[in-house]
Enzyme design. Structure first.
Site, PDB file in Angstrom:
ATOM      1  N   LYS A  12       0.840  -1.211   0.000  1.00  0.00           N
ATOM      2  CA  LYS A  12       0.000   0.000   0.000  1.00  0.00           C
ATOM      3  C   LYS A  12       0.872   1.258   0.000  1.00  0.00           C
ATOM      4  CE  LYS A  12      -4.347  -1.387   2.162  1.00  0.00           C
ATOM      5  NZ  LYS A  12      -5.269  -1.116   3.283  1.00  0.00           N
ATOM      6  N   ASP A  69      -8.862   2.493   4.248  1.00  0.00           N
ATOM      7  CA  ASP A  69      -9.407   1.179   4.522  1.00  0.00           C
ATOM      8  C   ASP A  69     -10.032   0.734   3.218  1.00  0.00           C
ATOM      9  OD1 ASP A  69      -9.746  -1.030   6.218  1.00  0.00           O
ATOM     10  OD2 ASP A  69     -11.863  -0.572   6.460  1.00  0.00           O
ATOM     11  N   SER A  70      -9.714  -0.470   2.836  1.00  0.00           N
ATOM     12  CA  SER A  70     -10.186  -0.922   1.537  1.00  0.00           C
ATOM     13  C   SER A  70     -10.436  -2.411   1.582  1.00  0.00           C
ATOM     14  CB  SER A  70      -9.154  -0.583   0.464  1.00  0.00           C
ATOM     15  OG  SER A  70      -7.878  -1.060   0.844  1.00  0.00           O
ATOM     16  N   HIS A 177      -9.657   1.534  -7.269  1.00  0.00           N
ATOM     17  CA  HIS A 177     -10.436   2.144  -6.191  1.00  0.00           C
ATOM     18  C   HIS A 177      -9.570   3.120  -5.387  1.00  0.00           C
ATOM     19  CE1 HIS A 177      -8.341  -1.394  -4.898  1.00  0.00           C
ATOM     20  NE2 HIS A 177      -8.689  -1.293  -3.632  1.00  0.00           N
TER      21      HIS A 177
END
Length: 194
Positions: A12, A69-70, A177
């Site tokens: 990330k 947050d994913s 996203h």
């Protein structure tokens, strides 16, 4: 100007830094030796978890902080794994274990529609928070394809590109996203940082 990325996930960190890439802003992370507390993600939504993480770490470090947050939401599984995506098959599950459970849970199910969801929150140590949401739509395939990416990427197929997100890392950083949520944040960033 320094902004802290509130994540210990090296994938990330790499992805967000690449997408964020803003002149005159130094994006720091735990890789720069900054310690961050473990935040218990006990919210019921991506937004609640993202806000909690960003705010707690912004106050702890006294730095402007970005948290995300994913997760993956599969229509036929009533939106699961959702906020539990990283621990779908158990608390310290690997990507491989989570993917194995996902494919097992979808056995015999024809509707494979799914989406990745990301909520990015920027928090100031003063308590203000700003959240932005991005979604990417696709479907789940049974056999992994591609070597790039992480998490559910090898199984997340986008019909428009005829590829999984693990087969198109550069394109993923444009359409994902996370990229969409960060784009929304970037559009408001100068206003927020006034």
């Amino acid at each position: 100007m320094k902004i802290l990325l509130a994540t210990g996930n090296k994938n990330k960190i790499k992805e967000i830094k690449k997408i964020l890439n803003i002149k005159n802003i130094d994006v720091l992370s735990i890789k720069d030796g900054i310690e961050i507390p473990d935040v218990i993600e006990d919210g019921n939504t991506f937004e609640e978890n993202s806000k909690k993480k960003a705010l707690e770490i912004a106050k702890f470090t006294n730095m402007i902080t970005i948290a995300d947050d994913s997760g993956l939401c599969v229509k036929a599984l009533d939106g699961k794994p959702g906020i539990y995506s990283a621990r779908y098959s158990g608390e310290h599950a690997t990507d491989e274990e989570n993917n194995k459970k996902l494919i097992q849970d979808l056995k015999g199910i024809e509707n494979r529609k799914a989406k990745f969801v990301c909520v990015i929150t920027l928090a100031k140590p003063t308590g203000e928070t700003y959240s932005f949401k991005g979604e990417m739509f696709g479907e789940i395939i049974d056999e992994p394809r591609g070597k790039e990416g992480f998490g559910y990427d090898p199984y997340f197929y986008i019909p428009k590109y005829k590829k999984t997100t693990a087969e198109m890392p550069d394109k993923k950083n444009e359409i994902s996203h996370r990229a969409l949520a960060i784009k929304l944040l970037k559009e408001k960033l100068s206003e927020i940082l006034k």
